[in-house]
Motif scaffolding. Structure first.
Motif, short mmCIF file in Angstrom:
data_model
loop_
_atom_site.label_atom_id
_atom_site.label_comp_id
_atom_site.label_asym_id
_atom_site.label_seq_id
_atom_site.Cartn_x
_atom_site.Cartn_y
_atom_site.Cartn_z
N ARG A 269 -10.27 17.49 0.34
CA ARG A 269 -11.57 16.90 1.54
C ARG A 269 -12.61 17.60 2.47
O ARG A 269 -12.76 17.94 2.92
N ASP B 258 -10.19 5.26 4.28
CA ASP B 258 -8.35 5.20 4.12
C ASP B 258 -7.70 4.30 3.79
O ASP B 258 -8.40 3.01 3.58
N LYS C 291 0.67 -1.21 0.18
CA LYS C 291 -0.32 0.04 0.36
C LYS C 291 0.69 1.08 -0.03
O LYS C 291 1.56 1.61 1.00
N SER D 248 -0.63 8.65 -0.20
CA SER D 248 -0.30 10.07 -0.73
C SER D 248 -0.13 11.24 -0.39
O SER D 248 0.80 11.12 -1.98
N SER E 278 -5.79 10.60 4.18
CA SER E 278 -6.36 10.25 5.19
C SER E 278 -6.25 9.33 5.81
O SER E 278 -7.34 9.47 7.10
N1 GLU Z 1 -8.71 6.59 -1.69
C1 GLU Z 1 -8.06 7.81 -1.27
C2 GLU Z 1 -7.90 8.35 -2.70
O1 GLU Z 1 -7.02 7.92 -3.35
C3 GLU Z 1 -6.82 7.83 -0.89
C4 GLU Z 1 -7.58 7.24 0.88
C5 GLU Z 1 -6.31 7.35 1.66
O2 GLU Z 1 -5.23 8.25 2.41
O3 GLU Z 1 -5.97 6.37 2.41
O4 GLU Z 1 -7.31 10.07 -3.04
#
Ligand code: GLU
Length: 374
Positions: free
Chosen positions: A74, A156, A17, A20, A220
């Motif tokens: 956001r 998240d 994982k 961002s 997030s």
């Molecule tokens: N799914 C969100 C994105 O692609 C990120 C979620 C996270 O910050 O973990 O921006």
């Protein structure tokens, strides 16, 4: 199992994982050179026979910049949805391009919370993942933020990565982050804070070490959501590591120095079974004969020939109980058939099934990969 025995390189299937703040620079551009080094690491692992799925954040951060939205996109759910829709296409393009340069094929999967909570959809997502990984493709997964509503969002990607680990039947998850692990206190505020190398149980003491919110302000996540992800992973028997992504070739670097926090996986048989054992609703019941009950106890699938009765209204993918000859529930699993088809094939041998069903039969009524003994 101790942390030094969690070697990501030894996982047949690994989930990586990426947060961002690692993917997107403060100007809202993808950090391409760094990402190239990640893809090179993935390509090296892939060449060594490992299957990797990536959970990539960054869509909202990228899209927000392109759309000029405040608060990193956001400020409201609508902003986040618009930012995600805009950023996701750029993000996927980047992954596909960089992977192609390294001879890898990328595939995109966007999922919502419900896709993994709902049994039928989970089954579909799990088999798509399995097929992609078997085909040697690298799935790049993100939450489908452009349609997810506040109530049905992961929010998240840490927890999403742990759930994907379960769905993919992976052995390990690495959360690459702008922090290199769990510290005894917030290292930004407390200079005496030290890195915790291994966590076996997430108790109140461990939770007190975590600090809410994302330090970068881009994702997030934050340590709280990482702990929740670790709990999901541990319960399913997966190891989860938090490691720094703030260096080039972060996977190779982590393999070399193991600097980070490893949450040691529990004893669960498999991620799929842990998911299954955690489900409470049961839509029906198949009773089996003594031979089938023994076969199930020996780790086999439930075949139609061993079934004696079907009760309930269920669809393919629903959770059902399996009862032995004395009526006691002995197992729980996901039905491969709708109830009507299950009724039609009760007690029948495999070679008779196609003529009864009118389509090629599934490998089992309940496949052993989707079955847990109780
Ligand atoms: N799914 C969100 C994105 O692609 C990120 C979620 C996270 O910050 O973990 O921006």
């Amino acid at each position: 199992m101790s942390a030094d025995r969690f070697s990501p390189a030894r996982c047949k299937r690994l989930i990586v994982k990426i947060g961002s703040a690692l993917l997107v620079d403060p100007q809202g551009q993808v950090r391409r050179d760094w990402l190239k080094s990640v893809v090179a690491d993935i390509a090296a692992r892939h060449a060594a026979g490992q299957s990797i799925a990536v959970v990539s954040s960054g869509a909202i951060a990228l899209g927000a910049r392109r759309l000029g939205l405040a608060k990193g996109g956001r400020a409201s759910l609508e902003d986040a949805q618009a930012a995600a829709a805009t950023g996701q296409i750029a993000l996927s393009h980047c992954w596909a391009e960089l992977m192609a340069e390294q001879g890898l094929t990328a595939a995109q999967m966007l999922v919502t919370l419900d896709d993994l909570e709902d049994r039928r959809r989970y089954l579909n997502a799990a088999s798509t993942l399995d097929r992609l990984l078997t085909l040697g493709v690298v799935p790049v997964i993100n939450e489908n933020d452009s349609v997810a509503t506040e109530e049905i969002r992961f929010g998240d990607n840490d927890r999403l990565a742990a759930r994907i680990g379960q769905a993919a039947d992976a052995q390990g998850v690495i959360l690459l982050s702008d922090i290199d692990g769990l510290y005894t206190a917030n290292p930004h505020r407390d200079p005496g804070a030290t890195l915790v190398p291994e966590v076996r149980r997430i108790d109140a003491r461990v939770r007190a070490m975590a600090d809410g919110g994302s330090a970068s302000g881009m994702g997030s996540g934050g340590m709280i959501s990482k702990l929740e992800a670790a709990r999901i992973a541990q319960r399913s028997g997966l190891h989860l590591a938090i490691a720094s992504g703030k260096r080039d070739h972060p996977l190779a670097a982590y393999a070399a120095d193991c600097r980070g926090t490893v949450f040691v996986g529990g004893k669960a048989g498999s991620a799929r079974k842990a998911w299954l054992a955690g489900r409470l609703t049961v839509k029906g019941r198949i009773s089996v004969d003594a031979g089938a009950a023994d076969a199930l106890a020996g780790g086999r699938s439930l075949l139609a020939a061993g079934a004696v009765a079907v009760e309930g209204r269920f669809a393919r993918g629903d959770v059902i109980d399996i009862a032995g000859p004395d009526g006691q529930t002995i197992a729980r699993g996901l039905s491969e058939y709708d109830a009507a088809d299950a009724v039609a094939i009760v007690g029948r041998r495999r070679d008779a099934l196609e003529a009864i069903l009118g389509y090629a039969p599934r490998a089992a009524m309940v496949h052993r990969d989707h079955l847990v003994m109780l």
